[in-house]
Structure formats: C-alpha cells, structure tokens
Design a protein around this motif. Sequence first.
Motif, PDB file in Angstrom:
ATOM      1  N   SER A  22       0.950  -1.086   0.125  1.00 22.85           N
ATOM      2  CA  SER A  22       0.032   0.120  -0.015  1.00 22.85           C
ATOM      3  C   SER A  22       0.899   1.310  -0.068  1.00 22.85           C
ATOM      4  O   SER A  22       0.732   2.110  -0.753  1.00 22.85           O
ATOM      5  CB  SER A  22      -1.054   0.094   1.346  1.00 22.85           C
ATOM      6  OG  SER A  22      -1.782  -1.075   0.992  1.00 22.85           O
ATOM      7  N   ALA A  26       0.988   3.990  -2.938  1.00 22.89           N
ATOM      8  CA  ALA A  26       0.440   5.246  -2.651  1.00 22.89           C
ATOM      9  C   ALA A  26       1.719   6.274  -3.299  1.00 22.89           C
ATOM     10  O   ALA A  26       1.158   7.362  -3.673  1.00 22.89           O
ATOM     11  CB  ALA A  26       0.247   5.416  -1.080  1.00 22.89           C
ATOM     12  N   LEU A 111      -5.215  -0.224  -4.310  1.00 26.35           N
ATOM     13  CA  LEU A 111      -4.894   0.451  -3.074  1.00 26.35           C
ATOM     14  C   LEU A 111      -6.194   0.272  -2.120  1.00 26.35           C
ATOM     15  O   LEU A 111      -5.895   0.055  -0.976  1.00 26.35           O
ATOM     16  CB  LEU A 111      -4.464   1.694  -3.354  1.00 26.35           C
ATOM     17  CG  LEU A 111      -3.916   2.656  -2.210  1.00 26.35           C
ATOM     18  CD1 LEU A 111      -2.733   1.984  -1.511  1.00 26.35           C
ATOM     19  CD2 LEU A 111      -3.497   4.084  -2.655  1.00 26.35           C
TER      20      LEU A 111
END
Length: 142
Positions: A22, A26, A111
């Motif tokens: 993640s 990001a 995500l």
Amino acid sequence: MKLNHRATLSILALAVASSVCSIGLAGLQLKPQRAAADVVINTAIVAELNGVHDSLKDIPPSMQNGVLARHGVSSEQALDDSLEAQRSHLTQAEQARAQELQGSDKRSTLLLVLSLFNACATVLSAISLYEAYRAIRRRSTP
C-alpha cells in the motif's frame, strides 16, 4: 501453538505485507502525471489553428497572406498540413493520457482493496487479542 494463534499470526503477516504494498502504491499515485500537460498544450494549439483556418474564410483574399504570415505559415495548404499534424499529436497525447488514467485507476482499486484487507486484519487481530486476554483472565480468577 494453537491453530487460532497461527491463523492470527498469518493474517497479521499478510497485513504487514499488504501495508508495505500500500505504501508503494500510494507513492506511485503521487507521481506527477505528465500526459495531461501535453493534452492541454496540443488542445490549445489545435484550437488556435482551427480559429485561424475558420477566420480565413471571412477575411478578404488580400489580407489572408498577412494573417498566414503572422501565424508562421506560408499558404493555406501549409496551414491545413500543420493543423492535421497537430491533430495527430493531440490524438497521441489523448491516448497517452487515457493509458495513464487507466493505470492510475487500477492502482487506486488495488490500493482500496489492500486498505480494506488491512482494516479487516486489524479488526480480526483485535478480536483475537481480546479473546486471548479474556481467556487469561478466566484462568487467573478462581
């Protein structure tokens, strides 16, 4: 080690791995989108050339050469060629932008899935820890 403990540790290990993924995703989502600038620039150029092309129909023939020279073209045919070339550049920029947006959408979806998994893993781990705490308290109280 009990099966319940192994399952909890496995879920936590997967949550850690998905957290790392993640963070990487990001970071990719924050990368600047370069294709958008090309689309804006090429759209402006095509709009200007379209305006010059359309205005040539309303200008007397004696003034057309001056207008063409002011926009850096020698003839109406050169203007048409330049307009077609800019339209093809705009099409390529739009396709690059569409691919960039599609990749961004895929990363956003991934995500979101990873974040939901992390939330579920956190809840399951909290429940498991609470149950372990209650089991210890039951054993320690007479």
